[in-house]
Scaffold this active site. Structure first.
Site, mmCIF file in Angstrom:
data_model
loop_
_atom_site.group_PDB
_atom_site.id
_atom_site.type_symbol
_atom_site.label_atom_id
_atom_site.label_comp_id
_atom_site.label_asym_id
_atom_site.label_seq_id
_atom_site.Cartn_x
_atom_site.Cartn_y
_atom_site.Cartn_z
ATOM 1 N N ASP A 1 -3.500 67.883 107.905
ATOM 2 C CA ASP A 1 -3.122 69.212 108.388
ATOM 3 C C ASP A 1 -1.682 69.148 108.899
ATOM 4 O O ASP A 1 -0.989 68.156 108.682
ATOM 5 C CB ASP A 1 -4.107 69.716 109.461
ATOM 6 C CG ASP A 1 -4.259 71.237 109.385
ATOM 7 O OD1 ASP A 1 -3.257 71.941 109.589
ATOM 8 O OD2 ASP A 1 -5.378 71.711 109.094
ATOM 9 N N HIS B 1 -0.483 74.220 105.892
ATOM 10 C CA HIS B 1 -1.147 73.210 106.725
ATOM 11 C C HIS B 1 -0.784 71.794 106.285
ATOM 12 O O HIS B 1 -1.644 70.915 106.192
ATOM 13 C CB HIS B 1 -2.680 73.389 106.676
ATOM 14 C CG HIS B 1 -3.159 74.563 107.484
ATOM 15 N ND1 HIS B 1 -3.236 74.540 108.853
ATOM 16 C CD2 HIS B 1 -3.584 75.790 107.106
ATOM 17 C CE1 HIS B 1 -3.693 75.719 109.292
ATOM 18 N NE2 HIS B 1 -3.903 76.485 108.254
ATOM 19 N N GLU C 1 -3.850 79.968 104.575
ATOM 20 C CA GLU C 1 -2.804 80.213 105.574
ATOM 21 C C GLU C 1 -1.456 79.561 105.270
ATOM 22 O O GLU C 1 -0.904 78.847 106.103
ATOM 23 C CB GLU C 1 -3.299 79.739 106.958
ATOM 24 C CG GLU C 1 -4.515 80.471 107.446
ATOM 25 C CD GLU C 1 -4.925 80.067 108.854
ATOM 26 O OE1 GLU C 1 -5.323 80.948 109.610
ATOM 27 O OE2 GLU C 1 -4.843 78.859 109.201
HETATM 28 C C1 TNX Z 1 -8.244 78.857 110.657
HETATM 29 S S1 TNX Z 1 -10.393 78.412 108.629
HETATM 30 C C2 TNX Z 1 -8.011 77.722 109.907
HETATM 31 C C3 TNX Z 1 -7.901 76.436 110.621
HETATM 32 C C4 TNX Z 1 -7.921 76.611 112.100
HETATM 33 C C5 TNX Z 1 -9.010 77.575 112.477
HETATM 34 C C6 TNX Z 1 -9.205 77.716 113.951
HETATM 35 C C7 TNX Z 1 -9.200 77.928 107.894
HETATM 36 C C8 TNX Z 1 -9.387 77.812 106.477
HETATM 37 N N1 TNX Z 1 -8.062 77.701 108.543
HETATM 38 O O1 TNX Z 1 -6.758 75.747 110.207
HETATM 39 O O2 TNX Z 1 -8.141 75.379 112.683
HETATM 40 O O3 TNX Z 1 -8.723 78.834 111.926
HETATM 41 O O4 TNX Z 1 -10.444 78.252 114.262
#
Ligand code: TNX
Length: 531
Positions: free
Chosen positions: A182, A242, A312
């Site tokens: 990440d 990430h 994201e």
């Molecule tokens: C979203 S769920 C993310 C994570 C975070 C999380 C926190 C997802 C695919 N991505 O990177 O840790 O929310 O709840």
């Protein structure tokens, strides 16, 4: 008595007495080494005086002495499916039967739960002496029943990961999705890119050097530990967002090519969004890097699946990058979102064509497209429905129902970021993965669900414990048991029985002696149970 509740069960009068004579017999192929291991584990975990197993060859139960436990692996019992089993506990004999390995293993987990010590049925040393008579025929509702552990934000060592695999197995959770990379760290050794673990597995936290990573040997050890317990390990390598840890180690993979600050004091890994970058997908070098990494990952993890992230991506970076603009122009893509889907499709094709695996991606730009040959994991409401409508396979991890990093009670919310909703035990228990999907339930496209435990704010083993248990037990029942049988009060009764005075852990993990259960008491988990 059992969590998750079996499909069919019928209590009978009487009990099977565990005694000095109790032996495990195996009716299976002589060369079935894995099957024999199940028998040995069962004798050990039941604390039998004679832990060795007796191989029977064919089934001639009539001739067996009283006080026998027989494990039958019979491929002709195919109607049980790979994970199903039947079990009879009679006064004289216990019989466990499955068509294959996983079913036989899960049968032993059920038996061990039935044998969990209770005051009225234990000897002076707390050792269990009897198992109530019962007939069970059991099969899961969904094939995909997962826990995702984020080992990137905070690190869990190998013994801790194994302890979670034990708990998953006791709940018949069969997928361990391992979030290994990440923004905050890279955790898996890759020979071709040593800086990933030399540099990007470490950072400064609270003035200390913090971090760790899994060597390939350790990862293989985890894979075989999980496989032995009916669990498939799915590694996740995050992209195209990430990924700041990777960019910190290899800055030339970013759009700007400038060094990043991760690992230094002052960079707040969890709250500082600005400065986060995606991989530069305009450069061929980036695609080569990712493919090299995935090749090595596929060598270590033998499961049919590799998770390739996809969620994201920091927006606005690619549009400013000459390489990414050139890529969009050549591929005829209108914007960053189309480039995102293009990139994920390249990776999905690589995983399926070259690595011969199935990739899994977090749902993101569903309206623009979904990569071919990819299982899409929904995490916002309605996403899995959309995937099913498109005729594609999905895992439903809708966050407000299954994100175990969320607080379980209002009082726990204070310590959490404001945006996190409360997710009480009862809500997890009431989750319906098929949602309002018209044809989803019967189509086979909905594989099941998976609960992620993201660890930005979960730093210790105790916190991990309190967040995952007992909510994972609730999810296990949602995914394994028939929905018509769901009954929260009954579930809580079984939970309390299995957890004894500590409902925090219901897992009767036993080493050596049945009396020794591993659990931790947490007042907060007690609260959760009362909720
Ligand atoms: C979203 S769920 C993310 C994570 C975070 C999380 C926190 C997802 C695919 N991505 O990177 O840790 O929310 O709840």
């Amino acid at each position: 008595m059992i969590i998750p509740k079996p499909m069919n069960q019928e209590a009978r009068p009487g009990a099977f007495q565990l005694s000095q004579r109790t032996r495990v017999y195996l009716a299976m192929q002589e060369d079935d080494r894995r099957g024999k291991w199940i028998g040995q584990q069962l004798s050990l975990r039941l604390g039998l005086e004679h832990p060795g197993c007796i191989w029977l060859g064919s089934i001639s139960r009539a001739t067996l002495p009283a006080g026998t436990i027989v494990i039958i692996i019979d491929p002709s019992e195919e109607s049980l499916g790979a994970e199903g089993y039947w079990m009879t506990v009679e006064r004289e004999m216990v019989t466990l039967c499955a068509s294959g390995y996983e079913g036989a293993y899960f049968a032993t987990e059920s038996l061990i739960q039935l044998a969990t010590p209770r005051a009225e049925a234990t000897d002076g040393n707390g050792r269990k002496r009897s198992i109530p008579c019962v007939r069970i025929k059991d099969q899961p509702r969904y094939p995909w029943r997962g826990l995702m552990i984020d080992s990137a934000r905070h690190f869990q060592d190998v013994p801790l990961i194994k302890s979670w695999i034990d708990r998953m197995a006791s709940l018949k959770i069969n997928r361990f999705h391992w979030h290994l990379t990440d923004d905050e760290a890279w955790r898996i050794e890759i020979d071709k890119y040593p800086r990933l673990t030399e540099l990007a597995a470490w950072r400064t936290e609270g003035g200390q050097r913090y971090g760790g990573f899994y060597t390939k040997d350790q990862a293989r050890e985890i894979v075989s530990y999980a496989n032995a317990r009916g669990i498939t390990v799915i590694p996740e390598i995050e992209m195209p967002g990430h990924c700041n840890a990777a960019l910190y180690a290899y800055p030339h993979l970013s759009c700007c090519g400038r060094p990043l600050k991760i690992g230094h004091e002052g960079w707040n890994a969890y709250t500082q969004v600005e400065g986060r970058l995606p991989f530069c997908v305009g450069r061929d070098a980036t695609l080569e890097f990712i493919k090299d990494v995935l090749r090595e990952v596929a060598e270590v993890f033998d499961s049919p699946y590799i998770h390739v992230g996809g969620d994201e991506r920091p927006a606005g970076v690619w549009s400013e990058c000459p390489h990414c603009n050139e890529r969009m122009r050549r591929a005829g893509l209108a914007n960053e979102d189309e480039l995102h889907v293009w990139f994920m499709s390249q990776i999905a094709d690589f995983v399926s064509d070259e690595l011969k695996r199935v990739s899994i991606g977090w749902a993101e730009k569903l309206d623009i497209g979904m990569p071919e040959n990819q299982i899409i994991q929904g995490w916002h409401a309605g996403q899995s429905d959309k995937v099913i409508s498109a005729g594609r396979q999905t895992i439903n991890s809708t966050h407000e129902w299954v994100y175990l990093d969320y607080p379980w009670s209002l009082s726990g919310q204070e310590a959490k970021p404001k945006w996190m909703p409360v997710l009480p035990l009862r809500k997890v228990y009431e989750f319906e993965p098929a949602g309002d999907t018209a044809g989803g339930a019967g189509s086979g496209l909905l594989l099941g669900s998976e609960a992620p435990i993201w660890t930005e704010f979960i730093t210790t083993q105790e916190e991990l414990q309190q967040h995952v248990m007992p909510r994972l037990a609730a999810l296990s029942e949602v995914l394994w048991s028939a929905s018509k049988d769901r009954d929260y009060n009954d579930f809580k009764r079984r939970l309390l029985r299995l957890g004894g005075r500590s409902p925090a852990v219901i897992s009767p993990v036993v080493t050596g002696s049945l009396a020794k259960r591993v659990f931790q008491v947490g007042n907060k988990s007690q609260d959760a149970l009362k909720a």
